[in-house]
Design a protein around this motif. Structure first.
Motif, PDB file in Angstrom:
ATOM      1  N   ASP A 157       0.832  -1.199   0.000  1.00  0.00           N
ATOM      2  CA  ASP A 157       0.000   0.000   0.000  1.00  0.00           C
ATOM      3  C   ASP A 157       0.868   1.251   0.000  1.00  0.00           C
ATOM      4  OD1 ASP A 157       0.363   1.082   2.891  1.00  0.00           O
ATOM      5  OD2 ASP A 157      -0.191  -1.005   3.228  1.00  0.00           O
ATOM      6  N   GLN A 158       0.334   2.324  -0.524  1.00  0.00           N
ATOM      7  CA  GLN A 158       0.991   3.622  -0.471  1.00  0.00           C
ATOM      8  C   GLN A 158      -0.062   4.696  -0.294  1.00  0.00           C
ATOM      9  OE1 GLN A 158       2.054   3.160  -5.085  1.00  0.00           O
ATOM     10  NE2 GLN A 158       2.799   5.081  -4.254  1.00  0.00           N
ATOM     11  N   HIS A 159       0.352   5.854   0.216  1.00  0.00           N
ATOM     12  CA  HIS A 159      -0.623   6.854   0.616  1.00  0.00           C
ATOM     13  C   HIS A 159      -0.249   8.223   0.065  1.00  0.00           C
ATOM     14  CE1 HIS A 159       2.544   6.502   3.670  1.00  0.00           C
ATOM     15  NE2 HIS A 159       2.514   7.819   3.679  1.00  0.00           N
ATOM     16  N   GLY A 160      -1.284   9.028  -0.168  1.00  0.00           N
ATOM     17  CA  GLY A 160      -1.095  10.408  -0.598  1.00  0.00           C
ATOM     18  C   GLY A 160      -0.881  10.549  -2.081  1.00  0.00           C
ATOM     19  N   ALA A 161      -1.435  11.613  -2.649  1.00  0.00           N
ATOM     20  CA  ALA A 161      -1.282  11.896  -4.073  1.00  0.00           C
ATOM     21  C   ALA A 161      -1.530  13.378  -4.315  1.00  0.00           C
ATOM     22  CB  ALA A 161      -2.246  11.054  -4.910  1.00  0.00           C
ATOM     23  N   THR A 162      -1.116  13.840  -5.486  1.00  0.00           N
ATOM     24  CA  THR A 162      -1.335  15.220  -5.916  1.00  0.00           C
ATOM     25  C   THR A 162      -2.268  15.225  -7.106  1.00  0.00           C
ATOM     26  OG1 THR A 162       0.878  15.864  -5.182  1.00  0.00           O
ATOM     27  CG2 THR A 162      -0.223  17.331  -6.748  1.00  0.00           C
ATOM     28  N   LEU A 163      -3.312  16.034  -7.043  1.00  0.00           N
ATOM     29  CA  LEU A 163      -4.248  16.146  -8.156  1.00  0.00           C
ATOM     30  C   LEU A 163      -3.562  16.811  -9.339  1.00  0.00           C
ATOM     31  CD1 LEU A 163      -7.320  15.748  -8.881  1.00  0.00           C
ATOM     32  CD2 LEU A 163      -7.574  18.172  -8.334  1.00  0.00           C
ATOM     33  N   ARG A 164      -3.662  16.204 -10.507  1.00  0.00           N
ATOM     34  CA  ARG A 164      -3.066  16.771 -11.716  1.00  0.00           C
ATOM     35  C   ARG A 164      -4.111  17.304 -12.694  1.00  0.00           C
ATOM     36  NH1 ARG A 164       1.547  18.225  -9.787  1.00  0.00           N
ATOM     37  NH2 ARG A 164       3.042  16.553  -9.377  1.00  0.00           N
ATOM     38  N   ALA A 165      -5.166  16.534 -12.943  1.00  0.00           N
ATOM     39  CA  ALA A 165      -6.181  16.989 -13.900  1.00  0.00           C
ATOM     40  C   ALA A 165      -7.491  16.274 -13.597  1.00  0.00           C
ATOM     41  CB  ALA A 165      -5.746  16.707 -15.335  1.00  0.00           C
TER      42      ALA A 165
END
Length: 506
Positions: A302-310
């Protein structure tokens, strides 16, 4: 020895395959156990429990499933968010250990919950400090450090049971500032994602009997595409509750292995939702039997967190960039895609219905339609697929990818759309067969263009502006041949041209 660097990626890839095929457990993802589990005699007495509002898990599942069917979308509500404010300054217990380090622990309970996920509104641990979350049966997640913060917050993966312990160890001489750590939300789950209570409508085996495991013959031609698909939990901005959707790790034209993840806008469309994501990879069975237990993955990878791109509502797509690079041992795949708008001769969908292990669905040649869930629609934004010949989609499948079938000419195995929703389900009359319903998938060809980089895919998937409208997929651990005759594990993303945003990004 001088050629060892060329062999390491291949060795990692072989290891990843072994993990997928073997009976790997969640131990593969964890670091060393928390201090209180490794040294129970030295950790001190148990700490008092802080209670948050409990839930009736069965009633919540029934109500949630009814709402999902009424909405037509296929995002799946998984937990109720209970707001709290718990800090080391005010709550829990501190102990000083033999080496001078300090241990802080606090326990929270949401009576009746099947599992818990904890969200920290403030997360700024000092150097050397570690945080764990411990659930029922001493199942734990961690250690996490200051590097795991996402915009000063942190969303921990799920742990089983209705009681969770937060444990922080601070090195001798370091201080945990009063405002540095605050538990702000307890997500009280009602889907039993660990399958501990063997409920028929949750966790492994939860989806309808007509669903098809990816290990079945239908999935045999798509081993790469299967590895690109994960499912995730996130906190929705519209109601503040936890949901499950599916998505696909996708490549870009230069094969830079940027961790771009494609899903649906009705699942997430704002920055806070992306920051709250926890993505689970490789949650699948190695057997065709619908009732077969998962073999590895899920809570291990599992991994967490992301940045909205589009993101854009009419075609219902969202592209995020995951906050970290997936572990090479997970053996993932960056899926290829085709944004030309060419209709293939048939389709497959790969997804996680009802929070179940990964499934695959077979559909006919798609036709074009308007969105099937939007309140206001734009013409011809979606692919229509169904009735299915094998499998179906359910709540939790939203955002998953639609791929061209093997043998579909130049676009075979390429992603062409993302699931919005529809009427497809297992048949009530013949539970082992799909019904005669349909689904709609937002077209990549429509999402490719838009008013700005924040509302279209082309700037992110073709950052060099080459004019390409398709790209083949690439293995996470493939060796890339460089111009000087040497091999490298991946092109360095920071050396590649980043998209030039022409409008405000959300």
């Amino acid at each position: 020895m001088r050629h060892l660097h060329r062999l390491l990626p291949l060795m990692r890839r072989v290891l990843g395959v072994a993990l997928l095929l073997g009976a790997a457990t969640s131990e593969a993802r964890k670091g060393e156990p928390p201090y209180s589990l490794a040294h129970p005699a030295k950790a001190g007495v148990d700490v008092a429990i802080i209670d948050v509002p409990g839930i009736d898990a069965m009633r919540r599942r029934v109500d949630s499933d009814r709402a999902t069917r009424a909405a037509g979308s296929k995002r799946l509500r998984s937990a109720d968010a209970q707001p709290v404010s718990i800090t080391p300054e005010r709550d829990g217990r501190w102990d000083t250990l033999d080496d001078g380090s300090r241990l802080w622990r606090v326990r929270v309970r949401a009576a009746g919950a099947t599992d818990l996920r904890l969200a920290f509104a403030h997360f700024a641990l000092p150097r050397g400090a570690t945080l764990y979350v411990i659930g029922a049966g001493d199942e734990y997640q961690g250690p996490y450090t200051a590097a795991d913060a996402s915009n000063g917050t942190f969303h921990a993966p799920v742990v089983p049971g209705d009681i969770a312990t937060v444990e922080v160890r601070v090195p001798a001489g370091a201080a945990l500032d009063g405002a540095a750590l605050e538990l702000g939300t307890v997500g009280a789950g009602f889907r039993d994602l660990y399958g501990r209570k063997q409920a028929l409508d949750t966790g492994p085996g939860a989806s309808g009997a007509c669903n098809v495991n990816v290990a079945c013959p239908l999935g045999a031609p798509y081993p790469d595409e299967i590895r690109a698909v994960g499912y995730y939990e996130y906190v929705a901005a519209d109601d503040g509750e936890y949901y499950i959707c599916s998505g696909t790790l996708v490549t870009d034209v230069p094969h830079a292995r940027r961790n771009l993840f494609l899903t649906a806008a009705h699942c997430m469309s704002v920055a806070s939702e992306a920051q709250s994501m926890v993505v689970y990879w490789n949650y699948q069975s190695t057997q065709c039997s619908v009732l077969a237990a998962p073999a590895g993955g899920f809570l291990a990878d599992d991994q967490h967190g992301a940045t909205l791109r589009a993101t854009r509502a009419d075609v219902d797509f969202t592209l995020v960039e995951l906050g970290g690079t997936p572990d090479t041992a997970w053996n993932l795949y960056y899926a290829g895609w085709d944004a030309s708008g060419t209709a293939p001769g048939g389709t497959v969908g790969i997804h996680h219905p009802s929070g179940d292990v990964k499934k695959i669905t077979a559909g006919p040649a798609p036709t074009t339609m308007d969105s099937c869930i939007a309140t206001t629609t734009t013409a011809n934004t979606h692919w229509m697929t169904g009735p299915y010949t094998q499998g179906t989609t359910e709540g939790g499948s939203s955002g998953s990818g639609l791929f061209a079938v093997a043998g579909s000419g130049g676009i075979a195995h390429h992603l062409i759309g993302t699931l919005s929703g529809g009427t497809a389900a297992c048949s009530d009359a013949a539970p082992g067969q799909p019904n005669d319903g349909f689904d709609c998938y937002g077209k990549l060809s429509v999402a490719w263009n838009g008013a700005s980089a924040s509302s279209r895919l082309r700037d992110w998937l073709d950052p060099g502006h080459t004019g390409a409208t398709s790209a083949d997929g690439i293995d996470q651990n493939d060796v890339v041949q460089t111009g000087d005759g040497h091999s490298t594990h991946a092109w360095p993303s920071e050396l590649l041209q980043r998209p030039r945003a022409t409008g405000a990004q959300r």
